[in-house]
Write a protein that holds these residues in place. Structure first.
Motif, PDB file in Angstrom:
ATOM      1  N   HIS A 196      14.553  48.543  62.957  1.00 22.67           N
ATOM      2  CA  HIS A 196      13.637  48.598  61.818  1.00 22.67           C
ATOM      3  C   HIS A 196      14.015  47.640  60.689  1.00 22.67           C
ATOM      4  N   ASP A 197      15.064  46.883  60.851  1.00 19.22           N
ATOM      5  CA  ASP A 197      15.401  45.759  59.968  1.00 19.22           C
ATOM      6  C   ASP A 197      15.470  44.502  60.834  1.00 19.22           C
ATOM      7  N   PRO A 198      14.978  43.368  60.339  1.00 23.24           N
ATOM      8  CA  PRO A 198      15.088  42.139  61.132  1.00 23.24           C
ATOM      9  C   PRO A 198      16.507  41.572  61.115  1.00 23.24           C
ATOM     10  N   PHE A 199      16.829  40.827  62.163  1.00 24.70           N
ATOM     11  CA  PHE A 199      18.113  40.137  62.202  1.00 24.70           C
ATOM     12  C   PHE A 199      17.991  38.905  63.086  1.00 24.70           C
ATOM     13  N   ASP A 200      18.933  37.988  62.923  1.00 28.00           N
ATOM     14  CA  ASP A 200      19.013  36.772  63.727  1.00 28.00           C
ATOM     15  C   ASP A 200      20.494  36.450  63.867  1.00 28.00           C
ATOM     16  N   LEU A 201      21.080  36.927  64.966  1.00 28.12           N
ATOM     17  CA  LEU A 201      22.521  36.866  65.163  1.00 28.12           C
ATOM     18  C   LEU A 201      22.843  36.115  66.446  1.00 28.12           C
ATOM     19  N   THR A 202      24.010  35.546  66.503  1.00 28.79           N
ATOM     20  CA  THR A 202      24.486  34.913  67.731  1.00 28.79           C
ATOM     21  C   THR A 202      25.764  35.601  68.177  1.00 28.79           C
ATOM     22  N   GLU A 203      25.741  36.110  69.391  1.00 28.89           N
ATOM     23  CA  GLU A 203      26.900  36.803  69.962  1.00 28.89           C
ATOM     24  C   GLU A 203      27.643  35.841  70.882  1.00 28.89           C
ATOM     25  N   GLN A 204      28.949  35.776  70.723  1.00 24.78           N
ATOM     26  CA  GLN A 204      29.759  34.939  71.604  1.00 24.78           C
ATOM     27  C   GLN A 204      30.146  35.733  72.848  1.00 24.78           C
ATOM     28  N   THR A 205      29.934  35.156  74.004  1.00 28.37           N
ATOM     29  CA  THR A 205      30.293  35.794  75.272  1.00 28.37           C
ATOM     30  C   THR A 205      31.164  34.832  76.081  1.00 28.37           C
ATOM     31  N   PRO A 206      31.853  35.320  77.124  1.00 28.29           N
ATOM     32  CA  PRO A 206      32.644  34.413  77.964  1.00 28.29           C
ATOM     33  C   PRO A 206      31.809  33.325  78.630  1.00 28.29           C
ATOM     34  N   ALA A 207      30.485  33.545  78.741  1.00 34.53           N
ATOM     35  CA  ALA A 207      29.613  32.549  79.366  1.00 34.53           C
ATOM     36  C   ALA A 207      28.927  31.661  78.341  1.00 34.53           C
ATOM     37  N   GLY A 208      29.261  31.836  77.053  1.00 33.71           N
ATOM     38  CA  GLY A 208      28.647  31.028  76.015  1.00 33.71           C
ATOM     39  C   GLY A 208      27.913  31.888  75.001  1.00 33.71           C
ATOM     40  N   PRO A 209      27.331  31.266  73.994  1.00 36.21           N
ATOM     41  CA  PRO A 209      26.659  32.022  72.943  1.00 36.21           C
ATOM     42  C   PRO A 209      25.300  32.556  73.401  1.00 36.21           C
ATOM     43  N   LEU A 210      24.890  33.676  72.816  1.00 36.14           N
ATOM     44  CA  LEU A 210      23.582  34.256  73.091  1.00 36.14           C
ATOM     45  C   LEU A 210      22.950  34.645  71.762  1.00 36.14           C
ATOM     46  N   ARG A 211      21.781  34.122  71.498  1.00 35.47           N
ATOM     47  CA  ARG A 211      21.081  34.410  70.246  1.00 35.47           C
ATOM     48  C   ARG A 211      20.260  35.689  70.401  1.00 35.47           C
ATOM     49  N   MET A 212      20.325  36.533  69.384  1.00 31.76           N
ATOM     50  CA  MET A 212      19.611  37.811  69.399  1.00 31.76           C
ATOM     51  C   MET A 212      18.757  37.900  68.144  1.00 31.76           C
ATOM     52  N   ILE A 213      17.458  38.101  68.350  1.00 33.29           N
ATOM     53  CA  ILE A 213      16.498  38.120  67.255  1.00 33.29           C
ATOM     54  C   ILE A 213      15.822  39.484  67.236  1.00 33.29           C
ATOM     55  N   GLY A 214      15.930  40.184  66.122  1.00 32.02           N
ATOM     56  CA  GLY A 214      15.339  41.509  66.002  1.00 32.02           C
ATOM     57  C   GLY A 214      14.203  41.508  64.996  1.00 32.02           C
ATOM     58  N   ALA A 215      13.125  42.214  65.343  1.00 31.80           N
ATOM     59  CA  ALA A 215      11.996  42.365  64.425  1.00 31.80           C
ATOM     60  C   ALA A 215      12.130  43.669  63.654  1.00 31.80           C
ATOM     61  N   GLY A 216      11.521  43.701  62.475  1.00 30.97           N
ATOM     62  CA  GLY A 216      11.494  44.925  61.685  1.00 30.97           C
ATOM     63  C   GLY A 216      10.425  45.879  62.183  1.00 30.97           C
ATOM     64  N   THR A 217       9.942  46.722  61.315  1.00 27.68           N
ATOM     65  CA  THR A 217       8.958  47.735  61.683  1.00 27.68           C
ATOM     66  C   THR A 217       7.648  47.499  60.934  1.00 27.68           C
ATOM     67  N   LEU A 218       6.561  48.015  61.506  1.00 22.83           N
ATOM     68  CA  LEU A 218       5.269  48.056  60.823  1.00 22.83           C
ATOM     69  C   LEU A 218       4.872  49.510  60.577  1.00 22.83           C
ATOM     70  N   SER A 219       5.866  50.371  60.512  1.00 27.73           N
ATOM     71  CA  SER A 219       5.620  51.799  60.314  1.00 27.73           C
ATOM     72  C   SER A 219       6.106  52.237  58.936  1.00 27.73           C
ATOM     73  N   LYS A 220       5.961  53.521  58.669  1.00 28.99           N
ATOM     74  CA  LYS A 220       6.460  54.097  57.419  1.00 28.99           C
ATOM     75  C   LYS A 220       7.955  54.398  57.504  1.00 28.99           C
TER      76      LYS A 220
END
Length: 287
Positions: A196-220
């Motif tokens: 319910h909060d947006p984010f834009d993070l990059t996680e480091q893994t043994p196989a390389g970086p992975l970008r993770m993008i989260g959307a917020g909410t359209l609810s109450k």
């Protein structure tokens, strides 16, 4: 052949049954006016997976004149009908999915689903957080591996994939391995919701970086940001993310810098809070 930037609208956690009507009216107006190439909805269409909620979600999505892809969230599995939850948990969602899902035809880009919901989890209760089962991961990887070489890939799921925080709290079971495998497949980003909060993070893994993008909410049910959705522009190998919101808060003030335990408003010291800090004074209603 179209070679320009692709623009996607990434929505999540609309929660029909506890929807913010002003927010979804605004989101639909943005879609109608700007006509993105596609809309990706990463779960929790409903609040309690009730028939009227799915019907409202279906009518709203069918009113969008752009291709739409939807993924199931934990709130889209029956809560009160335990027989259906255990023996046919996705029946209602699949019925809606068949009506609203559109074949996406995006140049050199594939959006591949990853299921992170389960009917039950023997490791813990409640069952609201994620679990990438071996079967679910195998299905996703099979779809990725079947794509033509060089196809850009976005993976959509409901739950963020980080498995543990520093305090050892289990978030998404099998998430660590999943992130490594997806990074090894050179996935551009994983789109998710749930928090319910947006984010834009990059996680480091043994196989390389992975970008993770989260959307917020359209609810109450806001956590620490006003209702929002993500505008995602893909230009070659670059991704630009804007957290669009009615209050016109700048994207850096909307995004949290760590994935929290759940979507509830932060009540304890140290819990991730967005810079805008729009934390409701009481926990949001649950019906």
């Amino acid at each position: 052949m179209y070679n320009g930037p692709l623009r996607l609208f990434h929505l999540s956690d609309i929660h029909f049954g506890l929807v913010d009507q002003q927010a979804i009216d605004w989101a639909k107006a943005c879609i109608d006016r700007e006509m993105p190439h596609a809309v990706a909805i990463t779960g929790d269409l409903t609040m309690r997976a009730r028939h009227p909620e799915f019907q409202a979600a279906c009518e709203w999505i069918q009113g969008l004149d752009v291709p739409v892809t939807v993924e199931v969230g934990n709130h889209d599995i029956p809560y009160f009908n335990l027989y259906q939850r255990f023996f046919d948990p996705y029946r209602r969602f699949k019925a809606i999915e068949r009506m609203v899902e559109t074949q996406l035809d995006l140049p050199n880009l594939a959006i591949v689903p990853l299921r992170t919901t389960t009917r039950a989890q023997y490791q813990r209760f409640p069952w609201s957080n994620g679990w990438v089962t071996d079967h679910a991961l195998k299905q996703t990887l099979a779809q990725i591996d079947a794509l033509p070489e060089g196809t850009r890939v976005l993976v959509t799921c409901h739950h963020p994939l980080p498995e543990r925080r520093a305090d050892g709290k289990l978030l998404t079971i099998n998430g660590t391995r999943t992130m490594e495998v997806l990074a090894g497949r050179k996935v551009m980003a994983v789109l998710s919701g749930h928090i319910h909060d947006p984010f834009d993070l990059t996680e480091q893994t043994p196989a390389g970086p992975l970008r993770m993008i989260g959307a917020g909410t359209l609810s109450k049910r806001i956590r620490s940001t006003p209702p929002s959705f993500n505008e995602i522009v893909i230009d070659g190998d670059q991704i630009r993310v804007t957290a669009r919101n009615l209050e016109k808060v700048p994207t850096p003030a909307m995004q949290i810098d760590e994935v929290p335990e759940n979507a509830l408003p932060p009540r304890e010291p140290g819990e991730p809070v967005s810079p805008v800090g729009k934390v409701p004074p009481v926990d949001p209603p649950v019906h």
